[in-house]
Enzyme design. Structure first.
Site, PDB file in Angstrom:
ATOM      1  N   THR A 172       0.833  -1.200   0.000  1.00  0.00           N
ATOM      2  CA  THR A 172       0.000   0.000   0.000  1.00  0.00           C
ATOM      3  C   THR A 172       0.871   1.254   0.000  1.00  0.00           C
ATOM      4  OG1 THR A 172      -0.104   0.046   2.424  1.00  0.00           O
ATOM      5  CG2 THR A 172      -1.868  -1.132   1.255  1.00  0.00           C
ATOM      6  N   ASN A 174       0.853   5.124   1.721  1.00  0.00           N
ATOM      7  CA  ASN A 174       0.265   5.856   2.835  1.00  0.00           C
ATOM      8  C   ASN A 174       0.295   7.355   2.545  1.00  0.00           C
ATOM      9  OD1 ASN A 174      -0.040   3.476   4.278  1.00  0.00           O
ATOM     10  ND2 ASN A 174       1.956   3.668   5.270  1.00  0.00           N
ATOM     11  N   GLU A 220      -4.716   4.802   3.167  1.00  0.00           N
ATOM     12  CA  GLU A 220      -3.837   3.694   2.797  1.00  0.00           C
ATOM     13  C   GLU A 220      -4.432   3.015   1.567  1.00  0.00           C
ATOM     14  OE1 GLU A 220      -1.439   0.175   5.172  1.00  0.00           O
ATOM     15  OE2 GLU A 220      -3.410   0.801   5.878  1.00  0.00           O
TER      16      GLU A 220
END
Length: 267
Positions: A172, A174, A220
């Site tokens: 992911t 952020n 995220e």
């Protein structure tokens, strides 16, 4: 009679939603005069790129001006307006004491046209920034997007994370929401990411991640079919649909199973 008049559109233009667009498209080459500059629906950096002809008011200066002073010193002397466009609910002057119809009455002797636009409805009620903000806070992102005329969008720099997602096959990025932007309902959204001009499907979790207990909200995003380093780069995210609320997971395997299900619901 002068027909090619310099037009100035007046309003808050928070998000430039569909009702706002009816105002700014009311004449050619309109100067967009943004009065309040809150930008809770569309951050200023994106707004400026899309509307380079915008002028941003000093609201602290405006709020104590009388209606007549605003018309004379700002609209006529500073902006050189020869035609004005505004919504039916536009107000100005100290304590918002003057209406759009007062503006028209005052400017008639100056041969300055004032075009007042009626409200634009969605599902039987007027479109407004406050209504769109309420939808976003409730997770009703699809109605919000319909009223905006585009997907709710933000951009910010990608930050270092804990990299847990990589260990279960769901890397992911952020990001923090830009300051001042309305915070969407916590949960998981179907999303799109723009990277180097290309659009990728994905999903975005907005919240505090109950399993890991963050101190402040974080965005995220898992981006489908992308493999690359985005740290310290600015990425634009669009939210399309609210999928589910945040959950607390007892193990990484449970989290992985849920993320696989989330992905399958989008693909």
């Amino acid at each position: 009679m002068k027909t090619n008049r310099k037009a100035v559109a007046l309003g808050d233009f928070d998000g430039m939603h569909l009702a706002h667009k009816t105002v700014v498209t009311g004449a050619d080459n309109v100067v967009i005069y943004c009065v309040n500059n809150e930008f809770s629906l569309l951050q200023k950096s994106i707004f400026e790129r899309h509307y380079p002809n915008a002028v941003f008011a000093d609201f602290d200066k405006l709020k104590n001006m009388s209606g007549e002073e605003f018309i004379k010193s700002v609209l006529i002397d500073e902006l050189g307006a020869e035609m004005l466009l505004c919504g039916y609910n536009f107000r100005f002057g100290k304590n918002a004491s003057k209406t759009a119809f007062d503006l028209r009455e005052y400017l008639e002797p100056y041969d300055i046209w004032v075009r007042i636009l009626e409200h634009l409805d969605y599902k039987g009620e007027p479109i407004s920034s406050s209504r769109i903000r309420a939808c976003i806070k409730d997770g009703n992102i699809e109605d919000a997007n319909e009223m905006l005329g585009y997907n709710f969008t933000f951009e910010s720099e990608v930050e270092n994370g804990d990299k847990r997602g990589r260990t279960i096959g769901f890397p992911t990025i952020n990001q923090h929401l830009p300051e001042g932007l309305v915070i969407p309902k916590f949960g998981v959204y179907e999303s799109r990411a723009e990277i180097d001009g290309r659009i990728y499907k994905g999903f975005t979790n907005i919240g505090i991640r109950p399993s890991f207990r963050l101190e402040e909200p974080l965005c995220e995003s898992h981006i489908f079919d992308f493999d690359g380093d985005l740290y310290n780069k600015t990425v634009r995210i669009e939210l399309l649909k609210y999928i589910r609320e945040e959950k607390e997971f007892s193990s990484l395997e449970d989290l992985k199973e849920q993320l696989e299900y989330d992905k399958s619901s989008i693909i």
